[in-house]
Write an enzyme that holds these catalytic residues in place. Sequence first.
Site, mmCIF file in Angstrom:
data_model
loop_
_atom_site.group_PDB
_atom_site.id
_atom_site.type_symbol
_atom_site.label_atom_id
_atom_site.label_comp_id
_atom_site.label_asym_id
_atom_site.label_seq_id
_atom_site.Cartn_x
_atom_site.Cartn_y
_atom_site.Cartn_z
ATOM 1 C CD GLN A 160 -2.724 1.132 2.523
ATOM 2 O OE1 GLN A 160 -3.699 0.393 2.560
ATOM 3 N NE2 GLN A 160 -2.380 1.881 3.546
ATOM 4 C CD GLU A 202 -2.599 7.629 2.667
ATOM 5 O OE1 GLU A 202 -1.452 7.879 3.062
ATOM 6 O OE2 GLU A 202 -3.342 6.829 3.242
ATOM 7 C CG ASP A 239 0.749 0.326 5.720
ATOM 8 O OD1 ASP A 239 0.692 -0.880 6.027
ATOM 9 O OD2 ASP A 239 -0.172 1.135 5.947
ATOM 10 C CD GLU A 282 1.269 1.240 8.911
ATOM 11 O OE1 GLU A 282 2.100 2.175 8.784
ATOM 12 O OE2 GLU A 282 0.052 1.419 8.762
ATOM 13 C CG ASP A 309 -2.939 0.718 10.477
ATOM 14 O OD1 ASP A 309 -3.837 1.048 11.264
ATOM 15 O OD2 ASP A 309 -2.974 1.049 9.266
ATOM 16 C CE LYS A 334 -4.206 4.563 9.969
ATOM 17 N NZ LYS A 334 -4.560 3.349 9.196
ATOM 18 N NE ARG A 363 -7.519 5.499 8.839
ATOM 19 C CZ ARG A 363 -8.227 4.498 9.321
ATOM 20 N NH1 ARG A 363 -8.766 4.599 10.524
ATOM 21 N NH2 ARG A 363 -8.385 3.375 8.637
ATOM 22 C CB SER A 364 -6.566 6.752 2.550
ATOM 23 O OG SER A 364 -7.694 6.031 2.968
ATOM 24 C CE LYS A 385 1.301 5.276 6.759
ATOM 25 N NZ LYS A 385 0.611 3.988 6.946
HETATM 26 P P1 PGA Z 1 -6.458 3.943 5.458
HETATM 27 O O1 PGA Z 1 -4.955 3.513 5.284
HETATM 28 O O2 PGA Z 1 -6.535 5.278 6.072
HETATM 29 O O3 PGA Z 1 -7.020 3.864 4.076
HETATM 30 O O4 PGA Z 1 -7.110 2.876 6.343
HETATM 31 C C1 PGA Z 1 -3.906 4.074 6.005
HETATM 32 C C2 PGA Z 1 -2.990 2.996 6.539
HETATM 33 O O5 PGA Z 1 -3.216 1.798 6.295
HETATM 34 O O6 PGA Z 1 -2.036 3.309 7.248
HETATM 35 ZN ZN ZN Z 2 -1.561 0.993 7.610
#
Ligand code: PGA
Ligand code: ZN
Length: 417
Positions: A160, A202, A239, A282, A309, A334, A363-364, A385
Amino acid sequence: KIAQVAARRVWDSRGRPTVEVEVTNEDGTHGIGIAPAGASRGTREAVELRDGGARFGGLDVQQALAAVSREIAPLLAGRDVRDQAGIDAALVALDGTPNKSRLGGNTLIATSMAVLHAAAACARMPLWRYLAGADEAVLPVPQIQVFGGGAHAGRRVDVQDFMVIANGATSFQQALEMTAEVYRCAGELMRERGSLAGVADEGGWWPAFTRNEEALDALVESIERAKLVPGRDVSIALDIASSEFGHGGRYKLALEDVELDSDALCEKLVRWVEKYPIVSIEDPLAEDDEDGLVKFTRAVGGRVQVVGDDYLVTNASRVSHAAAVGACNCVLVKPNQAGTITETRAALDAARAAGYRAIVSARSGETEDVTIVHLATGWNAGQLKVGSFARSERMAKWNEGVRLEARDGLRFGGWQW
Ligand code: PGA
Ligand code: ZN
């Protein structure tokens, strides 16, 4: 004392509805919080409240707004805005579900952040200072995405986030300068090779690679092209977000058209750690593969940061459990996974108690809200991050860090290992 709590629908970086809450104190000061939204979510996160139906793909938040005006505003009216713990506990009790599904984690985190901002405003302090109290506030080391993949780029690559950490930087500004050059050089390199297909959710380059290792090679080349030394100035952070492609110990790598078991994926990632200047990984194994996470941590945890995560979901008791079994050595923090500021802080405290490191994370789906920069700094979490080095929902956060360094004179913690 809190005089008023108002909610409205605003729009996030994917153009989707999200919840904004504004808390106004009796003295006229106020604070705003906006809920972010994930795309690759852990199954144990606080659940978002969305309306369903056809409008905006079912993602509207009218029920969340109604919950604020009907239930949350009366609950908070007249309360001492500085009593974050008491207010958050009351919100959790009002929701009454284990996963915050009745009022929504999105509703609760927007409210909790708005209360926090209102308390700092009432104390006439910048948020980082209010959060730090008697402790020193320290600017975090940025973890910045260069290539986006996985759920953020149509699964074009399995991994990702291909990120960099400017481990040689001695100031926040210098970390951004190094990253800016790497990001620019990566875009150049991909354009030359015809492997650039836009930007991902992102802000990272959307790559048309044929193997995951091609992204790693391109990242090393980009660091060199930026006239920086891989490993010394700038290193790689990944990640894997493997819960997105792995279940029950089976991992389907679409790009390479193979299915690996937990041990095989673990070995592949260990080889990457040996071959590339990687300092952080991650979610190397899926959230349901604790044995795999323990094995991977045993193999490389002494050398690199192993970040949980989806597996830890910013949950204090899950962090303590992970420490007891030896899975991971770092927690991704988060706030909207937890649902309130108090529970977010509890996860950070659990990380510290376990000797784990911490990374405060966006977050994304994001907005102009910069609360997380203040959390990372005021709580001296160590790392931040936010996604890539493009798109203003990301740059708003990096630029806030620039301000805290240049204007408020805060110290940069630097990369520690
Ligand atoms: P997400 O991804 O905000 O789309 O869940 C961010 C991450 O996995 O760190
Ligand atoms: Zn993550």
